[in-house]
Scaffold this active site. Sequence first.
Site, PDB file in Angstrom:
ATOM      1  N   GLU A 430       5.697  -2.130   7.337  1.00 13.18           N
ATOM      2  CA  GLU A 430       4.576  -1.413   6.722  1.00 13.18           C
ATOM      3  C   GLU A 430       4.047  -0.301   7.619  1.00 13.18           C
ATOM      4  O   GLU A 430       2.901  -0.323   8.055  1.00 13.18           O
ATOM      5  CB  GLU A 430       3.433  -2.385   6.392  1.00 13.18           C
ATOM      6  N   GLU A 504       7.544 -10.488   2.898  1.00 12.85           N
ATOM      7  CA  GLU A 504       6.231 -11.149   2.871  1.00 12.85           C
ATOM      8  C   GLU A 504       5.881 -11.465   1.427  1.00 12.85           C
ATOM      9  O   GLU A 504       6.144 -10.680   0.529  1.00 12.85           O
ATOM     10  CB  GLU A 504       5.126 -10.253   3.472  1.00 12.85           C
TER      11      GLU A 504
HETATM   12  C1  GAL Z   1       0.633  -7.288   5.414  1.00 15.31           C
HETATM   13  C2  GAL Z   1       1.034  -7.105   6.860  1.00 15.31           C
HETATM   14  C3  GAL Z   1       0.791  -8.371   7.643  1.00 15.31           C
HETATM   15  C4  GAL Z   1      -0.584  -8.897   7.356  1.00 15.31           C
HETATM   16  C5  GAL Z   1      -0.731  -9.169   5.893  1.00 15.31           C
HETATM   17  C6  GAL Z   1      -2.078  -9.769   5.533  1.00 15.31           C
HETATM   18  O1  GAL Z   1       0.432  -6.058   4.826  1.00 15.31           O
HETATM   19  O2  GAL Z   1       2.371  -6.746   6.970  1.00 15.31           O
HETATM   20  O3  GAL Z   1       0.931  -8.105   9.010  1.00 15.31           O
HETATM   21  O4  GAL Z   1      -1.511  -7.955   7.785  1.00 15.31           O
HETATM   22  O5  GAL Z   1      -0.569  -7.954   5.214  1.00 15.31           O
HETATM   23  O6  GAL Z   1      -2.227  -9.914   4.160  1.00 15.31           O
END
Ligand code: GAL
Length: 945
Positions: A430, A504
């Site tokens: 990101e 994620e």
């Molecule tokens: C994502 C990020 C993670 C964490 C997560 C929390 O965008 O890659 O490191 O911040 O969100 O929701």
Amino acid sequence: MIAALFLMCGLNASATAQAPRERLNIDKGWRFAYGHADDEAADFGYGLRPFFFAKAGYGDGPANPEFSDAGWRKVDLPHDWAVELPFDQRGNTNHGSKAIGHPFPENSVGWYRKTLTIPASDKGRRISLELDGVYRNSVVWINGHYLGTEPSGYSGFRYDITDYVNFGGENLIAVRADATVEEGWYYEGAGIYRHVWLTKTDPLHVAQWGTFVRSTVEGANARLDIDLTVQNVFKSEQGFAIRHEVVDARGQVVAETTQADRSVNAVSDGVFAATLTLSEAHLWSLEDPYLYTLRTSLLRDGQVVDRYDTRFGVRTVTFDPDKGFFLNGKAVKLQGTNNHQDHAGVGVALPDGLQTWRLKQLKSFGVNAYRASHHPPTPELLDEADRLGMLVIDEHRMMGTSPEITHQLERLIRRDRNHPSIILWSVGNEEWALEWKDIGTHLALEMQDFVRRLDPTRRTTVATSGSGKGTSIGADVIGFNYGAQHDVDGFHAQHPEKPALMTEEGSTLTTRGIYFDDPARVHLNAYDRQGRPGSSLSIEEGWTRVMARPWMSGMFVWTGFDYRGETTPFGWPAISSQFGMVDTTGVLKDTAYYLKSVWTDQPMVHILPHWNWAGREGQPIDVRVYSNGDAVELFLNGKSLGRQAMPRYSHLRWRVPYAPGTLTARAYQKGRQVAVQSVTTTAAPTKVVARPDKTALKADGSDISVVWVQVSDKKGRPVPTADNLIDLKVSGPIRLIGVGNGDPGSHEADRPAERHRYARLSNWRSLAIDDLTATAAAVAQDADTSSWRDPSQWLPPEAQPPLTKSLVLRGEFARPDARPDEEVVLFVGALAADQALYVNGQPVQAETLDGALIVRLNPAQLREKNSLAYVFTTPAGGVQALYDQSVSASRWGSLRVTTPAAPWQRHLFNGWAQIIVQSTGEPGMARLVARSAGLTSAMVDFKVE
Ligand code: GAL
């Protein structure tokens, strides 16, 4: 010629044959003190000495070997000083609101010092100092010589210190770390939080991370392609032979090859390829993580001059754009979690045993893959992943192609490319400034190309929050962060050649053991729901979507463990995230049981919530059940509340009016009961219960036991709502190194530690006196020293006080601002055998503390301005030696005020607390006692050997 060199170097040939390479862990016996980010006096005068950075060997303050650290705290590594600091609203909530960073210059710089004795017999060998990770901006000095600066808090680094070493004597290593500026957006800790090693080799040796073993499975056999980098530091060309032996898990040599007549030019590296066949190769897999060792020897004139072991595994890994991920040709859905590296109690300074423990905890609910978000992990984590059978995405910190960033990426790949657990490199996550832009595509392509040159065997991903442009187009394997943020099907249709995975998913917000939101206490109910409605999915929705797409390689939940920082949605006073499937101590939340139900086959059923709802009698409670059975029947106090069929990848739900008693879930498979679980209303706690994960510890000063503390009622049932305060004491050769309870709102100390403040004595003056009868006047508190000599100013030898006369040396100190419970100690030097000491005109006796001379002071009896005086005839080494180093003032006297450590204690949070106990290094029996007011105590005995 080579033999002559050996002799000249005084190298002991038989010792060389026995231990051609030594890699010594030097974690033990460091000294630590807080410096200061913007007050040079409080930073021990670092950077003040004339020519400090201008001339070689002018390291000053603690970087000067003459500096006395007698009053510094003794620490063993790994050490995270941030975890010892209090929580403070001015701290960065993203980092867990510890009192560190810009508003806290007094807490943001840490100094470490260690004296190393390096024997004369090492002369002729190359000596390297290897640091696996220091957070951050570390500056390293040896014997007053500057070695270098490492900005990264995550990359391992190494200095060849041979040219600076005092062989046959002491060597002083000083490390200054500055954690003022952050790298990530999550808790990162501070200090030397990974291992430090001293490596000794022959000048002709295998280079650091100098082997790369690639395996190709060919039927029942495997072809091994080995690249070996040999480094020759000799100033002449060296000839040698290479022997590679493959040793299996039983220690048998199963393949070998020898290459004679190889050579490397003077002061150069050479790369040597070899190929070996492993017949009947035993594959590395999740179920059977079988490891081989490649034992590489370099031989000169028939004698082994280096031996280097490389652990590797034989397996095939494929990311298929249509069918997803394959391990050894077998389809495996990646059941992954993202994890940062901190743990309750210890912050980022994890003993190796805790790495193992954490991976096992993740495996317990079916996790088969680990994403090291968002930085290079500790090497021992990868060793454990290899041993336990856990797949890993290994991630680089920041996208870019500058030399510094590229060097970090290179170190990551070279360090880690032999681990069979690693299935994918990640070069970015990101990167909001570029992930939508052409520069994002370009950097992704450049970085992946760089990775491929170092490792052609694995593919690379970029985790992205937006797809269709930028990094996602460049990514070799597309990593989607959060399905709801992407048109994953549209992307797949447009880029059918790109394998994909959910790097994620989730970011659900749940507090372990909480079933009604309680924002005032920063607690959120543990029922799986969308954390960011509209842009992220619940765990169940996420997994259901993955399972509906055979081309999707799998999903990495954000996150496995809760971590400090990222206190979404509360900010202060919350101090940790709530995204985890387990809390910061590793207790499974209910969503972990959901995953267990869809990620494992071992029959299970899990009910939420607990059944202690006094005051809610008759009110409907939202009861949910996770199971891998095909149907579940729920009973309250023996009465059936109905049997329901389990929907695929989902859960069952009942609304149950609360009545105390027992709620039981029976899970069935094809009509046969396969699992049962009950939750029962408990009575009040009567007793503390402590459950260690093991009671036999190695006496190595590193081994740990993870101890759960709960309280149980008179029938022995753990009370799931308990919040009792538990006091902890240990005796024998163990120490407490961290406590936690998983409460994202708890500001209790994780790792109580004493804290020292230091003051230098100033205004030093000296006076030669004719005879000791003049002493009383010279040492008197009010003695006029205006005509006395400033001992830090250089005088020509003829102007030195005669050695036969007595000398008075006086320094001044202000009365410290100390609380009644604080200890005030004056550290004094051993300057002469016949020295007499006076404080404020009164004779005082020094005592010994940890090998240093001290005088204990009572601040109530001090004046605003005080003096310490020495009287002696001749200082050790002569007057000139006394005066030579301005830094020696730190050896003449310094004042230390100690704030004692808070007691080791912790409240339970919803019934749980965790204690980490570590061996101190001595053998013997040890005991942990956990007490709570009004309850029977718990005792655990440990055998340390
Ligand atoms: C994502 C990020 C993670 C964490 C997560 C929390 O965008 O890659 O490191 O911040 O969100 O929701």
